[in-house]
Write a protein that holds these residues in place. Structure first.
Motif, PDB file in Angstrom:
ATOM      1  N   THR A   1      63.781  38.006  44.191  1.00  0.00           N
ATOM      2  CA  THR A   1      64.558  36.772  43.313  1.00  0.00           C
ATOM      3  C   THR A   1      64.766  35.558  44.383  1.00  0.00           C
ATOM      4  OG1 THR A   1      65.615  38.343  41.759  1.00  0.00           O
ATOM      5  CG2 THR A   1      66.554  36.047  42.076  1.00  0.00           C
ATOM      6  N   CYS A   2      65.080  35.960  45.573  1.00  0.00           N
ATOM      7  CA  CYS A   2      65.643  34.918  46.600  1.00  0.00           C
ATOM      8  C   CYS A   2      64.310  34.429  47.101  1.00  0.00           C
ATOM      9  CB  CYS A   2      66.248  35.658  47.930  1.00  0.00           C
ATOM     10  SG  CYS A   2      66.715  34.407  49.147  1.00  0.00           S
TER      11      CYS A   2
ATOM     12  N   ALA B   1      63.238  30.609  47.249  1.00  0.00           N
ATOM     13  CA  ALA B   1      63.006  29.709  48.339  1.00  0.00           C
ATOM     14  C   ALA B   1      61.695  29.130  48.297  1.00  0.00           C
ATOM     15  CB  ALA B   1      62.855  30.874  49.450  1.00  0.00           C
ATOM     16  N   GLY B   2      60.884  29.406  47.437  1.00  0.00           N
ATOM     17  CA  GLY B   2      59.580  28.689  47.163  1.00  0.00           C
ATOM     18  C   GLY B   2      59.870  27.072  46.947  1.00  0.00           C
ATOM     19  N   TRP B   3      61.070  26.815  46.313  1.00  0.00           N
ATOM     20  CA  TRP B   3      61.248  25.546  46.027  1.00  0.00           C
ATOM     21  C   TRP B   3      61.334  24.851  47.355  1.00  0.00           C
ATOM     22  CZ3 TRP B   3      61.645  21.627  42.826  1.00  0.00           C
ATOM     23  CH2 TRP B   3      62.336  20.408  42.930  1.00  0.00           C
TER      24      TRP B   3
ATOM     25  N   ALA C   1      69.807  23.116  47.961  1.00  0.00           N
ATOM     26  CA  ALA C   1      69.319  23.255  46.541  1.00  0.00           C
ATOM     27  C   ALA C   1      69.221  25.104  46.440  1.00  0.00           C
ATOM     28  CB  ALA C   1      68.275  22.953  45.994  1.00  0.00           C
ATOM     29  N   VAL C   2      68.713  25.774  47.404  1.00  0.00           N
ATOM     30  CA  VAL C   2      68.665  27.133  47.435  1.00  0.00           C
ATOM     31  C   VAL C   2      69.589  28.065  48.244  1.00  0.00           C
ATOM     32  CG1 VAL C   2      66.207  26.577  47.060  1.00  0.00           C
ATOM     33  CG2 VAL C   2      66.795  27.223  49.168  1.00  0.00           C
TER      34      VAL C   2
ATOM     35  N   ILE D   1      64.690  24.745  38.979  1.00  0.00           N
ATOM     36  CA  ILE D   1      64.314  24.995  40.142  1.00  0.00           C
ATOM     37  C   ILE D   1      63.140  25.997  39.905  1.00  0.00           C
ATOM     38  CG2 ILE D   1      64.444  26.331  42.320  1.00  0.00           C
ATOM     39  CD1 ILE D   1      67.256  25.414  42.747  1.00  0.00           C
ATOM     40  N   ALA D   2      63.378  27.215  39.015  1.00  0.00           N
ATOM     41  CA  ALA D   2      62.501  27.864  38.658  1.00  0.00           C
ATOM     42  C   ALA D   2      61.305  27.312  37.782  1.00  0.00           C
ATOM     43  CB  ALA D   2      62.764  29.217  37.688  1.00  0.00           C
ATOM     44  N   PHE D   3      61.521  26.494  36.948  1.00  0.00           N
ATOM     45  CA  PHE D   3      60.643  25.562  36.126  1.00  0.00           C
ATOM     46  C   PHE D   3      59.731  24.820  36.976  1.00  0.00           C
ATOM     47  CE2 PHE D   3      59.468  21.890  33.401  1.00  0.00           C
ATOM     48  CZ  PHE D   3      58.578  22.420  32.575  1.00  0.00           C
ATOM     49  N   GLY D   4      60.432  23.958  37.807  1.00  0.00           N
ATOM     50  CA  GLY D   4      59.607  23.135  38.566  1.00  0.00           C
ATOM     51  C   GLY D   4      58.831  23.915  39.694  1.00  0.00           C
TER      52      GLY D   4
END
Length: 497
Positions: free
Chosen positions: A218-219, A223-225, A45-46, A379-382
């Protein structure tokens, strides 16, 4: 000697009856954690966004995220060892930080968990489309295929715990093939780049106004996802044999195994890409798929897609499993509207109403995808919601530890002074990463998207927080807690139990 009777007695000390069937072994809990974190879902995903913002050096953002989240996973392991109850963060914060904060934390956790199911379904829909057609799906087709993912995950869960275990085992096999085996083949036989490329950006900073640091941050936010979901093991504590021992061990083992797989896959894909500059320019739609099919040959396209699909379905099934348990834990304490209905346990001893309700909400979230590519926004929201929860839990645990309201030595996982150091470091990391993820970035919004999508994380969770706070003030759910399910016994009582 511990058995199901003593596990049930342990649960009774917190005021709960044994309603769920305690049939999960340590391996099954590990499978749930592994499938939920999912190296395939996380890294696939990332990786494209990582190349666009940081070039081949994106892999170092993954390393930083792994180390930071390892601190958080360790704190969660300590807590799960002492509080072996379904509900996870809601139960912990309610007992260590008070019922009002516990309710707000649980409320935001549920929203984040539903968002994560939406995100996995949306990302998996692309691979489902690739299995039967070429090119990219239209927004409507994309959303409809995402609904298929949610429906399948719900259907498997409604069959009961045993079918879920079988599907998750299949997911682990698929993850091993799609990640570890393929990565080793790429590294050994299809490498096009040397290790030096891992320190190059190849001009990716251009996407961040020429700033290498901005691109890396930003990456790192994206990447936290890749390291979410390890707390899924805590949601099935009441279905686990010897949960004080099994749950924290499964949590840490799943996290470390997934982290190894994620880093191996990221390294292999980066070094196997024949044209990494195309990935940086964004003209390469899927660096992973390209690296694999170029390295193994065109014959591998459909088999690889099928294996990845199995991993995505396993992840969606696992997420649906733990979301249903989280809602059930909330509802049985009479903390939600329609709590009696949501806490209903069916003949298969699963919270089927909670499972259905959360599936419907996740499917509705897919409507965001009608406005073009919503992958980065989802992704950012989750991630944003979960990192806020991580921060709340780590901070409450630290304050309770320092004030003496929580004695970690009462659990079976005992880290001593090291636990305090890890807890402090986890809070520092989460303060940074939570802000980094929530930071409004136009480059993560869909092309031509509105300002609402740029500020999505802050706006949505601000609204959720205000609604939750209003509910606490006016509905006073904390006053409806069953008396026996109130504050957690003191450390001496826990240790004696």
């Amino acid at each position: 000697m511990n058995d199901t009777r003593t596990d049930a007695g342990d649960l009774a000390e917190y005021g709960y009856q044994q309603e769920l069937r305690r049939t999960l072994s340590a391996w099954a809990v590990f499978a749930i954690g592994f499938a939920t974190i999912s190296p395939v879902v996380g890294i696939y995903a990332v990786v494209q966004l990582g190349f666009v913002f940081a070039g081949p050096a994106w892999i170092w953002a993954v390393v930083v995220a792994f180390l930071g989240q390892l601190l958080v996973a360790t704190v969660y392991a300590e807590l799960s060892s002492q509080f072996p109850m379904t509900g996870g963060v809601y139960q912990w914060v309610r007992r260590l930080g008070g019922p009002r904060l516990g309710w707000l934390t649980g409320w935001l956790y549920l929203a984040s968990a539903v968002a994560s199911l939406t995100t996995v379904a949306y990302l998996g829909a692309v691979w489902l489309y690739m299995l039967v057609a070429d090119g990219t799906p239209s927004p409507l087709t994309h959303v409809l295929l995402g609904v298929v993912f949610v429906a399948v995950a719900l259907g498997i869960n409604l069959l009961g715990v045993n079918p879920v275990k079988h599907f998750l085992n299949a997911g682990i096999v698929a993850e091993g093939v799609a990640s570890i085996a393929v990565s080793l083949i790429l590294l050994l036989f299809a490498r096009h780049n040397g290790f030096g490329i891992l320190f190059e950006t190849l001009g990716a900073e251009g996407a961040s106004q020429g700033s290498v640091l901005a691109g890396f941050l930003t990456c790192l936010a994206v990447a936290g996802w890749a390291f979410l979901g390890f707390d899924a093991t805590t949601q099935v504590a009441e279905e686990t044999e010897q949960p004080r021992r099994s749950v924290p061990r499964a949590l840490l083992r799943a996290y470390l195994f997934v982290a190894f797989t994620v880093l191996l896959t990221g390294l292999a894909v980066t070094m196997a890409l024949a044209k990494p500059r195309d990935a940086v320019a964004g003209t390469l739609a899927d660096p992973v798929f390209t690296a694999v099919t170029e390295g193994l040959g065109a014959w591998s396209e459909k088999p690889f897609i099928l294996v990845v699909l199995i991993a995505f379905f396993a992840c969606a099934i696992s997420i649906q499993t733990y979301i249903g348990r989280a809602v059930f834990a909330f509802a049985r304490d009479r903390q939600l509207p329609f709590s009696t209905t949501l806490a209903t346990i069916g003949p298969r001893q699963i919270p089927y109403v909670s499972l259905i309700a959360t599936a419907v909400l996740a499917a509705l979230g897919l409507l965001l995808g009608l406005n073009g590519n919503a992958a980065a926004t989802l992704i950012a929201f989750g991630s944003g919601g979960f990192y806020f929860i991580f921060l709340t839990v780590a901070l409450v645990a630290l304050l309770a530890r320092l004030s003496g309201r929580w004695n970690p030595a009462a659990g079976q996982l005992r880290l001593g002074r090291t636990g305090l150091i890890v807890n402090v470091a986890a809070v520092v990391w989460l303060l940074f990463e939570a802000v980094n993820i929530a930071w409004p970035r136009t480059e993560l919004a869909p092309v031509g998207g509105s300002w609402v999508q740029t500020w999505a994380v802050i706006l949505v969770f601000s609204v959720l927080f205000v609604l939750g706070a209003a509910y606490v003030v006016f509905a006073k759910p904390h006053t409806r807690l069953p008396q026996a399910a109130g504050p957690h016994p003191n450390a001496e009582e826990v240790e004696a139990s």
